[in-house]
Design a protein around this motif. Structure first.
Motif, PDB file in Angstrom:
ATOM      1  N   LYS A   1       0.497 -14.458  -6.862  1.00 34.88           N
ATOM      2  CA  LYS A   1       0.031 -13.337  -6.086  1.00 34.88           C
ATOM      3  C   LYS A   1       0.289 -12.365  -7.395  1.00 34.88           C
ATOM      4  CE  LYS A   1      -2.743 -12.989  -2.223  1.00 34.88           C
ATOM      5  NZ  LYS A   1      -3.932 -13.104  -2.449  1.00 34.88           N
ATOM      6  N   CYS A   2       0.326 -11.397  -7.570  1.00 34.89           N
ATOM      7  CA  CYS A   2       1.028 -10.170  -8.781  1.00 34.89           C
ATOM      8  C   CYS A   2       0.681  -8.892  -8.465  1.00 34.89           C
ATOM      9  CB  CYS A   2       0.146 -10.624 -10.235  1.00 34.89           C
ATOM     10  SG  CYS A   2      -1.473  -9.152 -10.225  1.00 34.89           S
ATOM     11  N   SER A   3       0.791  -7.751  -9.117  1.00 39.97           N
ATOM     12  CA  SER A   3       0.950  -7.345  -8.035  1.00 39.97           C
ATOM     13  C   SER A   3      -0.016  -5.983  -7.666  1.00 39.97           C
ATOM     14  CB  SER A   3       2.041  -5.607  -8.774  1.00 39.97           C
ATOM     15  OG  SER A   3       1.699  -6.175 -10.312  1.00 39.97           O
ATOM     16  N   HIS A   4      -1.090  -6.966  -8.509  1.00 41.59           N
ATOM     17  CA  HIS A   4      -2.530  -6.652  -8.387  1.00 41.59           C
ATOM     18  C   HIS A   4      -3.314  -7.019  -7.087  1.00 41.59           C
ATOM     19  CE1 HIS A   4      -1.562  -4.358 -12.387  1.00 41.59           C
ATOM     20  NE2 HIS A   4      -1.712  -4.743 -13.093  1.00 41.59           N
ATOM     21  N   CYS A   5      -3.058  -7.712  -6.504  1.00 37.78           N
ATOM     22  CA  CYS A   5      -3.315  -8.378  -5.954  1.00 37.78           C
ATOM     23  C   CYS A   5      -2.747  -8.841  -4.375  1.00 37.78           C
ATOM     24  CB  CYS A   5      -4.269  -9.433  -6.622  1.00 37.78           C
ATOM     25  SG  CYS A   5      -3.027 -11.426  -6.566  1.00 37.78           S
ATOM     26  N   LEU A   6      -1.430  -8.175  -4.466  1.00 39.94           N
ATOM     27  CA  LEU A   6      -0.316  -8.179  -3.056  1.00 39.94           C
ATOM     28  C   LEU A   6      -1.403  -7.382  -2.565  1.00 39.94           C
ATOM     29  CD1 LEU A   6       3.244  -8.526  -4.454  1.00 39.94           C
ATOM     30  CD2 LEU A   6       1.916 -10.104  -3.003  1.00 39.94           C
ATOM     31  N   PRO A   7      -1.893  -7.786  -1.057  1.00 36.66           N
ATOM     32  CA  PRO A   7      -1.729  -7.144  -0.007  1.00 36.66           C
ATOM     33  C   PRO A   7      -1.200  -6.023   0.198  1.00 36.66           C
ATOM     34  CG  PRO A   7      -0.868  -8.777   0.860  1.00 36.66           C
ATOM     35  CD  PRO A   7      -0.849  -9.666  -0.289  1.00 36.66           C
ATOM     36  N   ILE A   8      -1.565  -4.594   0.954  1.00 39.91           N
ATOM     37  CA  ILE A   8      -0.801  -3.802   0.944  1.00 39.91           C
ATOM     38  C   ILE A   8      -0.917  -3.280   2.139  1.00 39.91           C
ATOM     39  CG2 ILE A   8      -1.408  -2.853  -1.684  1.00 39.91           C
ATOM     40  CD1 ILE A   8      -4.154  -1.580  -0.429  1.00 39.91           C
TER      41      ILE A   8
ATOM     42  N   ARG B   1      -6.287  -8.056  -0.121  1.00 44.51           N
ATOM     43  CA  ARG B   1      -7.265  -8.080  -1.597  1.00 44.51           C
ATOM     44  C   ARG B   1      -7.541  -8.832  -2.341  1.00 44.51           C
ATOM     45  NH1 ARG B   1      -3.502  -2.921  -4.977  1.00 44.51           N
ATOM     46  NH2 ARG B   1      -2.599  -4.077  -4.263  1.00 44.51           N
ATOM     47  N   PRO B   2      -8.963  -9.127  -2.860  1.00 48.41           N
ATOM     48  CA  PRO B   2      -8.769 -10.192  -4.100  1.00 48.41           C
ATOM     49  C   PRO B   2      -8.556 -10.008  -5.885  1.00 48.41           C
ATOM     50  CG  PRO B   2     -10.571  -8.635  -3.456  1.00 48.41           C
ATOM     51  CD  PRO B   2      -9.372  -7.916  -2.779  1.00 48.41           C
ATOM     52  N   ARG B   3      -8.290 -10.813  -5.977  1.00 50.40           N
ATOM     53  CA  ARG B   3      -7.744 -11.217  -6.877  1.00 50.40           C
ATOM     54  C   ARG B   3      -8.973 -10.306  -7.845  1.00 50.40           C
ATOM     55  NH1 ARG B   3      -6.578 -16.059 -10.634  1.00 50.40           N
ATOM     56  NH2 ARG B   3      -6.699 -15.750 -12.268  1.00 50.40           N
ATOM     57  N   ASP B   4      -7.835  -9.294  -8.699  1.00 49.82           N
ATOM     58  CA  ASP B   4      -8.149  -8.895  -9.642  1.00 49.82           C
ATOM     59  C   ASP B   4      -8.957  -9.429 -10.651  1.00 49.82           C
ATOM     60  OD1 ASP B   4      -9.101  -6.224 -12.096  1.00 49.82           O
ATOM     61  OD2 ASP B   4      -7.554  -4.701 -10.367  1.00 49.82           O
ATOM     62  N   PRO B   5     -10.092  -8.896 -11.365  1.00 50.90           N
ATOM     63  CA  PRO B   5     -10.693 -10.387 -12.696  1.00 50.90           C
ATOM     64  C   PRO B   5     -10.223  -9.555 -13.248  1.00 50.90           C
ATOM     65  CG  PRO B   5     -12.648  -8.773 -11.507  1.00 50.90           C
ATOM     66  CD  PRO B   5     -11.021  -8.480 -10.589  1.00 50.90           C
ATOM     67  N   LYS B   6     -10.033  -8.244 -13.382  1.00 50.39           N
ATOM     68  CA  LYS B   6      -9.384  -7.957 -15.236  1.00 50.39           C
ATOM     69  C   LYS B   6      -8.214  -7.734 -15.374  1.00 50.39           C
ATOM     70  CE  LYS B   6     -12.464  -3.949 -16.259  1.00 50.39           C
ATOM     71  NZ  LYS B   6     -12.771  -2.716 -16.504  1.00 50.39           N
ATOM     72  N   MET B   7      -6.991  -7.657 -14.133  1.00 43.16           N
ATOM     73  CA  MET B   7      -5.610  -7.600 -14.544  1.00 43.16           C
ATOM     74  C   MET B   7      -4.923  -8.916 -14.016  1.00 43.16           C
ATOM     75  SD  MET B   7      -5.226  -4.508 -15.439  1.00 43.16           S
ATOM     76  CE  MET B   7      -4.333  -4.168 -15.141  1.00 43.16           C
ATOM     77  N   CYS B   8      -5.562  -9.625 -13.202  1.00 47.83           N
ATOM     78  CA  CYS B   8      -4.630 -11.164 -12.908  1.00 47.83           C
ATOM     79  C   CYS B   8      -5.115 -12.072 -13.721  1.00 47.83           C
ATOM     80  CB  CYS B   8      -5.018 -11.619 -11.123  1.00 47.83           C
ATOM     81  SG  CYS B   8      -4.972 -10.463  -9.826  1.00 47.83           S
ATOM     82  N   HIS B   9      -4.137 -12.475 -14.323  1.00 54.96           N
ATOM     83  CA  HIS B   9      -4.110 -13.357 -14.931  1.00 54.96           C
ATOM     84  C   HIS B   9      -3.266 -14.225 -14.371  1.00 54.96           C
ATOM     85  CE1 HIS B   9      -5.830 -10.692 -18.038  1.00 54.96           C
ATOM     86  NE2 HIS B   9      -4.777 -10.178 -17.258  1.00 54.96           N
ATOM     87  N   HIS B  10      -3.462 -14.822 -12.896  1.00 58.01           N
ATOM     88  CA  HIS B  10      -2.095 -16.024 -12.863  1.00 58.01           C
ATOM     89  C   HIS B  10      -3.463 -16.989 -12.821  1.00 58.01           C
ATOM     90  CE1 HIS B  10      -2.941 -13.650  -9.483  1.00 58.01           C
ATOM     91  NE2 HIS B  10      -2.422 -12.781  -9.966  1.00 58.01           N
ATOM     92  N   ASN B  11      -3.069 -17.796 -11.683  1.00 58.98           N
ATOM     93  CA  ASN B  11      -3.592 -18.974 -10.896  1.00 58.98           C
ATOM     94  C   ASN B  11      -3.734 -18.502  -9.678  1.00 58.98           C
ATOM     95  OD1 ASN B  11      -1.787 -19.720  -9.431  1.00 58.98           O
ATOM     96  ND2 ASN B  11      -1.447 -21.236 -10.573  1.00 58.98           N
ATOM     97  N   ALA B  12      -5.533 -18.519  -9.293  1.00 57.53           N
ATOM     98  CA  ALA B  12      -5.715 -18.403  -7.484  1.00 57.53           C
ATOM     99  C   ALA B  12      -4.393 -18.438  -6.918  1.00 57.53           C
ATOM    100  CB  ALA B  12      -6.819 -19.387  -6.921  1.00 57.53           C
ATOM    101  N   ARG B  13      -3.522 -19.654  -6.831  1.00 58.03           N
ATOM    102  CA  ARG B  13      -2.552 -19.455  -5.432  1.00 58.03           C
ATOM    103  C   ARG B  13      -1.606 -18.861  -5.635  1.00 58.03           C
ATOM    104  NH1 ARG B  13      -0.720 -25.708  -5.053  1.00 58.03           N
ATOM    105  NH2 ARG B  13       0.375 -25.020  -4.312  1.00 58.03           N
TER     106      ARG B  13
END
Lengths: 511, 327
Positions: free
Chosen positions: A41-48, A27-39
């Motif tokens: 991952k958080c629960s909003h952009c971890l692969p499913i 999944r790509p980085r979620d522009p709203k929910m992801c507040h971390h840097n590009a490298r």
């Protein structure tokens, strides 16, 4: 020596390929929910996972793919065979080998008796998409109906490929249609015994192809001038009739899906069903289906019967013989008050047995086999239309090609099959395999060598030339028609022309 | 009983005959062959299935008096009383009939619409030799004959001439075959004795080309409706009898009950039954506007609801007691 497994025991290439894949949906980085840097991952952009229900729903995928389903079952930890091989073939027949008591009609126990079957929608499908490589061979198939008004059944020849639109999906890529012997009429069709069945499988194998499904027409022309057809299959009638479901199940059982995830080594089938029928716009359209593994199991146990209503099947009431055990089949449905009720499978709506598979033409047509506008090589088993292979047809077909173009000439499924099945000249398997190899790997030199050096091929060409000159039928007939002008050589039994005084085969005199 | 007419046929002159009257006409009473006294079965058959009539001997005399060089005697047979003037041609089998009578094959009687004993007009004619004939068999039995040409060569010897639109009857192998003469050349009536005829057959009546190369069975744009189900077994219809009146008048119809009764006649949708001997590999497709059973049931219920609740269950009211229930 390398012992090659027969096709029925070999894993499909696509299965090998998919089982090595990770299968996770990135999944790509979620522009709203992801507040971390590009490298990170958080629960909003971890692969499913490929079997994630919500993801499939958002992509409008009704059934997860077979491999996603297997991933779901094997995700648990452990090394037991139950975890590694979680699939179990559905059992509907009574186990006649149970050693606790005498075999079935005399004794039965809970271990050998099949469990009650509750029908439910199959959550996965073995094939996620059916794709026709180009329109031409499909049109050829429909031409039978256009020319005769009779319905037709064909077997889809092609290969399974991975289908990236669905996580770990499989696509059935159709490249040709083989038409088996059948009795046709305008409102029905019946498959007849096919003596060439093994040869078809062999030729397909040599070409790197497989029989991957079947197709039938249910076409009923509405307006001849506009070329429209009636829409007979819709929500108010039926999508696939009980007879078709049983036949599809029967065919699926003949083409099992080989898999390493089952203790039996096989589970279900990748064999697809395609219906060519009219849609709401009264145009010919294609719909793909599979019947569920439950339906295939019921068909194998021979307990599923059609009724006079096409959309209703029926679980057999009386056993055919005393060793047949008829298990109970139930399904749950909402009644008119919206309550879930369990019903007995007598009658049984076939919609509980269906898995639909989208079918369509490929956007960018490809041509595994060539097709010519002029002098096509006739399709097999179409004698009723007056399209007879060999003889004049073969000569006309061959005359369009030079020796340099022999590869193009041989790149025709019906032509190759004719070489393998004709009554006049028997090619050995090695010879045919050589030719098929050159077609498969597009080896022009090899094909030309084959055409130059193969004596039998020259004989066949000469024979068909002779037949054309006589204007006789392509199939050697035993009827009285041409017999009078021939004489049988007493030494080698070769049929000679009447004008000859010595045998053209062995050179010995006539008397 | 006998009226003899002798006429000079104005305008019918044979070229090169010196202008002498070449035609002869008379009026006779026509009977079919079975009335012929001298005839046995064989002769009757010969007359019935041929194109020749039995005429009185006096006609032969008159013909001889006319003294023309005709090789065959051919006659035009007309029905003068018919509304539409109908005529055909025939030859002569024998001059052995009683005076004033003639015996005609059955097909001529039918062709001219004659009853037994009706008057006909007979005129001697000369017809050109046939060059071409086209026949249309009237039954499919014709197709079973191995060599129709040979059969007709034999059978048509019993004819002397043919007329367009004749419906002739030949017997082959004890089987009567009807043929309609569709076309003749050079004229609409020809002599077929001693001549080469180009014979052609049209497709027999009722013959259909095998429809293998035809597109589709129907070309209509509308799907045909479902075939009617066999009417349900006579259901019990309360008060289904009709009224009677003592004064003989018919009672007024259109009562509520008879209306309901009509609606009740709608066939029940049968319960699905299991086809136990199905073999996979055989597919049948429906060729009418099919709706699945569920939809059929729903539609039927809606129709019934729209038509008002029919008197379905007669005498199903429950009993009531005056005494109150004790709880």
């Amino acid at each position: 020596m390398v012992v090659q497994a027969s096709q029925n025991e070999k894993l499909d290439d696509v299965d090998v390929e998919l089982s090595t894949q990770e299968g996770q949906v990135q999944r790509p980085r979620d522009p709203k929910m992801c507040h971390h840097n590009a490298r990170q991952k958080c629960s909003h952009c971890l692969p499913i996972d490929p079997y994630d229900e919500e993801y499939l729903k958002s992509k409008d995928i009704k059934h997860m793919s077979f491999h996603a389903y297997v991933r779901k079952l094997t995700q648990g930890h452990g090394k037991g065979s139950k975890v590694r091989k979680p699939l179990e073939t559905i059992r509907v027949k009574v186990d006649l080998t149970c050693d606790a008591h005498k075999p079935f009609p005399k004794g039965v126990c809970t271990r050998c008796r099949p469990p009650i079957m509750t029908l439910n929608r199959q959550r996965f499908r073995h094939v996620d998409n059916i794709s026709m490589e180009n329109q031409d061979f499909v049109n050829d198939f429909l031409n039978f109906w256009r020319k005769s008004g009779h319905q037709r059944v064909g077997f889809l020849i092609g290969r399974y490929e991975s289908f990236p639109d669905v996580p770990l999906g499989i696509k059935a890529q159709v490249v040709a249609i083989y038409e088996p012997p059948q009795a046709t009429s305008d409102n029905g069709v019946k498959l007849l015994d096919d003596k060439n069945k093994e040869m078809v499988d062999k030729v397909c194998d040599w070409l790197g192809l497989k029989v991957i499904g079947w197709i039938f027409t249910d076409l009923w022309s509405a307006d001849l001038k506009k070329g429209t057809v009636h829409c007979t299959r819709n929500a108010n009638s039926y999508l696939l009739s009980a007879e078709e479901c049983i036949t599809a199940g029967w065919l699926q059982n003949q083409h099992p899906n080989i898999t390493q995830f089952s203790l039996d080594g096989q589970y279900g089938s990748k064999f697809v069903t395609v219906v060519a029928s009219g849609d709401e716009n009264q145009e010919v359209s294609f719909h793909g289906y599979q019947v569920s593994n439950q339906c295939a199991a019921l068909a194998e146990a021979n307990v599923l019967c059609p009724t006079q209503f096409p959309e209703l099947a029926y679980i057999r009431e009386k056993p055919l013989d005393e060793s047949q055990y008829i298990t109970d089949v139930q399904f749950t449905m909402k009644n008119e008050y919206g309550a879930e009720v369990t019903k007995d499978g007598r009658p049984l709506p076939v919609e509980f047995l269906l898995v639909d598979v989208p079918a369509g033409m490929r956007k960018d047509p490809a041509h595994t086999f060539h097709r010519l506008q002029t002098h096509q090589f006739h399709v097999e088993n179409r004698e009723t239309l007056g399209e007879i292979q060999g003889g004049q047809n073969l000569t006309e077909y061959c005359d369009q090609f030079s020796l340099n173009q022999f590869l193009e000439q041989a790149t025709n499924f019906h032509f190759l099959l004719y070489l393998a099945t004709n009554d006049m000249v028997k090619f050995t398997d090695e010879e045919l395999q050589q030719l098929c190899d050159s077609v498969r790997y597009v080896a022009r030199e090899q094909a030309m060598d084959w055409a130059r050096e193969n004596e039998k091929w020259h004989t066949l060409v000469a024979l068909s030339h002779q037949q054309q000159a006589q204007g006789g039928p392509a199939i050697p007939t035993t009827s009285s028609g041409g017999q009078s002008s021939k004489w049988d050589c007493p030494h080698c039994t070769y049929h000679n022309d009447d004008v000859l005084t010595e045998c053209s085969m062995c050179g010995l005199p006539r008397e | 009983m006998q009226h003899w007419l002798r006429e000079n046929m104005a305008g019918v002159f044979m070229p090169g005959m010196g202008g002498g009257p070449s035609s002869y006409g008379c009026q006779l009473r026509a009977f079919s062959a079975v009335y012929f006294v001298q005839a046995d079965t064989k002769k009757i058959q010969e007359i019935q299935h041929g194109g020749k009539a039995i005429l009185p001997a006096s006609i032969l005399d008159h013909m001889l008096q006319l003294n023309n060089q005709q090789s065959v005697m051919l006659f035009k047979v007309m029905n003068p009383s018919s509304d539409r003037q109908r005529a055909t041609h025939c030859g002569v089998l024998e001059f052995s009939a009683e005076e004033g009578r003639c015996y005609l094959p059955q097909w001529i009687m039918l062709q001219l619409g004659l009853e037994e004993g009706d008057d006909i007009r007979l005129e001697s004619v000369q017809l050109p030799k046939a060059t071409y004939a086209k026949l249309k068999p009237q039954s499919l039995d014709f197709l079973h004959i191995t060599n129709p040409r040979a059969m007709l060569e034999v059978e048509l010897r019993k004819w002397a001439c043919l007329t367009k639109n004749d419906r002739i009857r030949v017997v082959y192998n004890d089987q009567p075959l009807e043929l309609v003469v569709q076309d003749l050349k050079p004229q609409n009536a020809v002599c077929i004795i001693e001549c080469d005829v180009n014979l052609e057959f049209d497709a027999p009546e009722g013959y259909q080309e095998p429809s293998y190369n035809e597109q589709g069975p129907s070309s209509s744009t509308v799907k045909p409706p479902a075939p009617l189900l066999p009417a349900a077994a006579q259901a019990f219809t309360p008060f289904g009898g009709g009224g009677m009146r003592l004064d003989g008048k018919t009672p007024s119809s259109g009562s509520l009950i008879s209306q309901n009764q009509e609606k009740l006649q709608e066939a029940e949708i049968p319960a699905p039954f299991c086809i136990t001997d199905y073999q996979p590999g055989q597919l049948g497709f429906v060729r009418y506007d099919y709706r699945c059973r569920e939809v059929q049931v729903k539609e039927k219920n809606e129709r019934e609801k729209a038509a008002g609740e029919p008197i379905r269950n007669a005498f199903t009211g429950s009993g009531a007691t005056i005494r109150k229930h004790r709880y």
